[in-house]
Design a protein around this motif. Structure first.
Motif, PDB file in Angstrom:
ATOM      1  N   HIS A  28      -9.177 -15.697  12.862  1.00 37.74           N
ATOM      2  CA  HIS A  28      -8.028 -15.147  12.119  1.00 37.74           C
ATOM      3  C   HIS A  28      -7.534 -16.133  11.057  1.00 37.74           C
ATOM      4  CE1 HIS A  28      -7.594 -11.784  14.952  1.00 37.74           C
ATOM      5  NE2 HIS A  28      -7.881 -12.668  15.890  1.00 37.74           N
ATOM      6  N   PHE A  29      -8.432 -16.989  10.574  1.00 39.20           N
ATOM      7  CA  PHE A  29      -7.984 -18.072   9.694  1.00 39.20           C
ATOM      8  C   PHE A  29      -7.413 -17.554   8.377  1.00 39.20           C
ATOM      9  CE2 PHE A  29      -8.748 -21.986   7.064  1.00 39.20           C
ATOM     10  CZ  PHE A  29      -7.840 -22.774   7.753  1.00 39.20           C
ATOM     11  N   GLY A  30      -8.027 -16.508   7.818  1.00 35.50           N
ATOM     12  CA  GLY A  30      -7.502 -15.945   6.572  1.00 35.50           C
ATOM     13  C   GLY A  30      -6.081 -15.444   6.730  1.00 35.50           C
ATOM     14  N   SER A  31      -5.834 -14.701   7.806  1.00 31.16           N
ATOM     15  CA  SER A  31      -4.489 -14.195   8.083  1.00 31.16           C
ATOM     16  C   SER A  31      -3.517 -15.344   8.329  1.00 31.16           C
ATOM     17  CB  SER A  31      -4.516 -13.272   9.304  1.00 31.16           C
ATOM     18  OG  SER A  31      -5.381 -12.181   9.091  1.00 31.16           O
ATOM     19  N   LEU A  32      -4.000 -16.375   9.007  1.00 33.59           N
ATOM     20  CA  LEU A  32      -3.156 -17.535   9.302  1.00 33.59           C
ATOM     21  C   LEU A  32      -2.729 -18.240   8.018  1.00 33.59           C
ATOM     22  CD1 LEU A  32      -1.959 -19.422  11.480  1.00 33.59           C
ATOM     23  CD2 LEU A  32      -4.106 -20.702  11.388  1.00 33.59           C
ATOM     24  N   ILE A 100      -5.592 -28.527  16.510  1.00 33.11           N
ATOM     25  CA  ILE A 100      -6.027 -27.302  17.198  1.00 33.11           C
ATOM     26  C   ILE A 100      -6.957 -26.473  16.305  1.00 33.11           C
ATOM     27  CG2 ILE A 100      -5.232 -25.092  18.132  1.00 33.11           C
ATOM     28  CD1 ILE A 100      -4.753 -27.425  20.003  1.00 33.11           C
ATOM     29  N   ILE A 101      -6.677 -26.422  15.003  1.00 33.73           N
ATOM     30  CA  ILE A 101      -7.548 -25.709  14.073  1.00 33.73           C
ATOM     31  C   ILE A 101      -8.957 -26.292  14.120  1.00 33.73           C
ATOM     32  CG2 ILE A 101      -8.007 -25.288  11.622  1.00 33.73           C
ATOM     33  CD1 ILE A 101      -4.936 -25.117  11.246  1.00 33.73           C
ATOM     34  N   LEU A 102      -9.059 -27.611  14.083  1.00 33.88           N
ATOM     35  CA  LEU A 102     -10.372 -28.269  14.123  1.00 33.88           C
ATOM     36  C   LEU A 102     -11.124 -27.942  15.406  1.00 33.88           C
ATOM     37  CD1 LEU A 102      -9.452 -31.803  12.731  1.00 33.88           C
ATOM     38  CD2 LEU A 102     -10.827 -30.060  11.584  1.00 33.88           C
ATOM     39  N   LEU A 103     -10.435 -27.958  16.530  1.00 33.18           N
ATOM     40  CA  LEU A 103     -11.089 -27.669  17.802  1.00 33.18           C
ATOM     41  C   LEU A 103     -11.573 -26.226  17.852  1.00 33.18           C
ATOM     42  CD1 LEU A 103      -8.694 -29.585  20.233  1.00 33.18           C
ATOM     43  CD2 LEU A 103     -10.978 -30.270  19.476  1.00 33.18           C
ATOM     44  N   SER A 104     -10.839 -25.324  17.231  1.00 32.47           N
ATOM     45  CA  SER A 104     -11.272 -23.933  17.162  1.00 32.47           C
ATOM     46  C   SER A 104     -12.518 -23.804  16.291  1.00 32.47           C
ATOM     47  CB  SER A 104     -10.148 -23.056  16.612  1.00 32.47           C
ATOM     48  OG  SER A 104     -10.527 -21.694  16.585  1.00 32.47           O
ATOM     49  N   PHE A 105     -12.575 -24.565  15.200  1.00 32.74           N
ATOM     50  CA  PHE A 105     -13.769 -24.554  14.345  1.00 32.74           C
ATOM     51  C   PHE A 105     -14.982 -25.068  15.115  1.00 32.74           C
ATOM     52  CE2 PHE A 105     -11.261 -25.079  10.096  1.00 32.74           C
ATOM     53  CZ  PHE A 105     -10.764 -23.796  10.253  1.00 32.74           C
ATOM     54  N   LEU A 106     -14.780 -26.131  15.873  1.00 31.06           N
ATOM     55  CA  LEU A 106     -15.874 -26.691  16.675  1.00 31.06           C
ATOM     56  C   LEU A 106     -16.377 -25.654  17.683  1.00 31.06           C
ATOM     57  CD1 LEU A 106     -16.075 -30.260  18.117  1.00 31.06           C
ATOM     58  CD2 LEU A 106     -16.481 -28.332  19.631  1.00 31.06           C
ATOM     59  N   ALA A 107     -15.440 -24.969  18.334  1.00 33.18           N
ATOM     60  CA  ALA A 107     -15.811 -23.939  19.315  1.00 33.18           C
ATOM     61  C   ALA A 107     -16.575 -22.801  18.645  1.00 33.18           C
ATOM     62  CB  ALA A 107     -14.556 -23.406  20.007  1.00 33.18           C
ATOM     63  N   LYS A 108     -16.209 -22.466  17.408  1.00 26.10           N
ATOM     64  CA  LYS A 108     -16.893 -21.385  16.694  1.00 26.10           C
ATOM     65  C   LYS A 108     -18.326 -21.765  16.373  1.00 26.10           C
ATOM     66  CE  LYS A 108     -16.988 -17.279  14.905  1.00 26.10           C
ATOM     67  NZ  LYS A 108     -16.716 -16.062  15.708  1.00 26.10           N
ATOM     68  N   GLN A 109     -18.552 -23.005  15.962  1.00 24.38           N
ATOM     69  CA  GLN A 109     -19.936 -23.423  15.695  1.00 24.38           C
ATOM     70  C   GLN A 109     -20.771 -23.368  16.979  1.00 24.38           C
ATOM     71  OE1 GLN A 109     -21.665 -27.543  14.961  1.00 24.38           O
ATOM     72  NE2 GLN A 109     -21.404 -26.830  12.847  1.00 24.38           N
ATOM     73  N   ALA A 110     -20.171 -23.775  18.099  1.00 21.05           N
ATOM     74  CA  ALA A 110     -20.881 -23.704  19.380  1.00 21.05           C
ATOM     75  C   ALA A 110     -21.230 -22.260  19.721  1.00 21.05           C
ATOM     76  CB  ALA A 110     -20.026 -24.320  20.476  1.00 21.05           C
ATOM     77  N   GLU A 111     -20.322 -21.330  19.417  1.00 23.08           N
ATOM     78  CA  GLU A 111     -20.571 -19.912  19.694  1.00 23.08           C
ATOM     79  C   GLU A 111     -21.688 -19.363  18.813  1.00 23.08           C
ATOM     80  OE1 GLU A 111     -18.120 -16.323  18.151  1.00 23.08           O
ATOM     81  OE2 GLU A 111     -17.226 -16.810  20.098  1.00 23.08           O
TER      82      GLU A 111
END
Length: 231
Positions: A28-32, A100-111
């Motif tokens: 939801h980064f664009g909305s954020l 927290i944004i960075l950790l979410s990005f890291l999780a997305k690459q893992a996904e």
């Protein structure tokens, strides 16, 4: 403590408890971004109105130009319900949001990739270490220009609310879909250089604080400090 509690709560909610996906911020980064930008603009209007109509301290002042006062701010340390708005937005929302944004990005690459590239690990690790250093040194931050001299208007409030969490995380945003694997020796070099740079930044800040607190009656690396006393 707030930094630790925030990150532990995010991890527990995202992984063991599955209350939300750890990639929720990326998804939801664009909305954020849009929400932060628009909210910050309105929030700065609130800060201007509050400074004019109901200042919470004696340090409120106006230039007579409402555009400048909106940009620069009316109050130096506005508070609401006993809470410092400057500290809350600078530290609790902006700096913790950055992490927290960075950790979410890291999780997305893992996904997406099934693993996390070493370039993503290094980028996120260095930034989170820097942010953690900030919270260890948070009391020192209150001796910085941002806190002591810059009023809380568009310049600071919009900057920390909408600009910092978005612009400072752009490297992580790019790396999500560009999982570069750096050569091991180069990755190690970048990591050591980054950690060393963070340490030097902290050491310089700590030295300045020590010298100011003792009025120069301290030693830096075994030597008397050279002082420049401003009039």
């Amino acid at each position: 403590l707030a930094f630790v509690v925030t990150h532990v709560a995010w991890y527990l909610a995202a992984y063991p408890l599955h209350l939300f996906s750890p990639t929720i911020v990326y998804d939801h980064f664009g909305s954020l971004v849009v929400t932060l930008v628009l909210f910050a603009l309105v929030f700065c209007l609130f800060l201007y109105a509050k400074g004019v109509l109901a200042p919470s301290s004696t340090d409120a002042s106006r230039s007579g130009n409402p555009i400048w006062d909106y940009y620069w701010g009316v109050e130096l340390h506005p508070t609401l319900f006993g809470t410092s708005l400057k500290q809350w937005f600078n530290c609790r929302i902006s700096m913790m949001g950055w992490s927290i944004i960075l950790l979410s990005f890291l999780a997305k690459q893992a996904e997406l990739e099934g693993h996390v590239s070493n370039s993503m690990w290094i980028s996120v690790l260095l930034q989170v270490v820097y942010i953690f250093k900030f919270f260890v040194w948070e009391t020192g931050y209150f001796n910085s220009l941002d806190i002591m001299h810059d009023r809380f208007g568009f310049y600071i409030a919009w900057g920390v609310t909408a600009w910092l969490p978005v612009v400072y995380t752009l490297v992580g945003l790019f790396l999500v879909e560009h999982p570069y694997e750096l050569p091991t020796a180069y990755a190690a070099f970048v990591l050591v250089l980054g950690l060393g740079s963070i340490w030097m930044n902290y050491a310089a800040d700590a030295q300045r604080q020590k010298v100011r607190a003792t009025d120069g009656k301290a030693k830096v690396w075994g030597r008397e400090p050279e002082l420049i006393r401003a009039k």
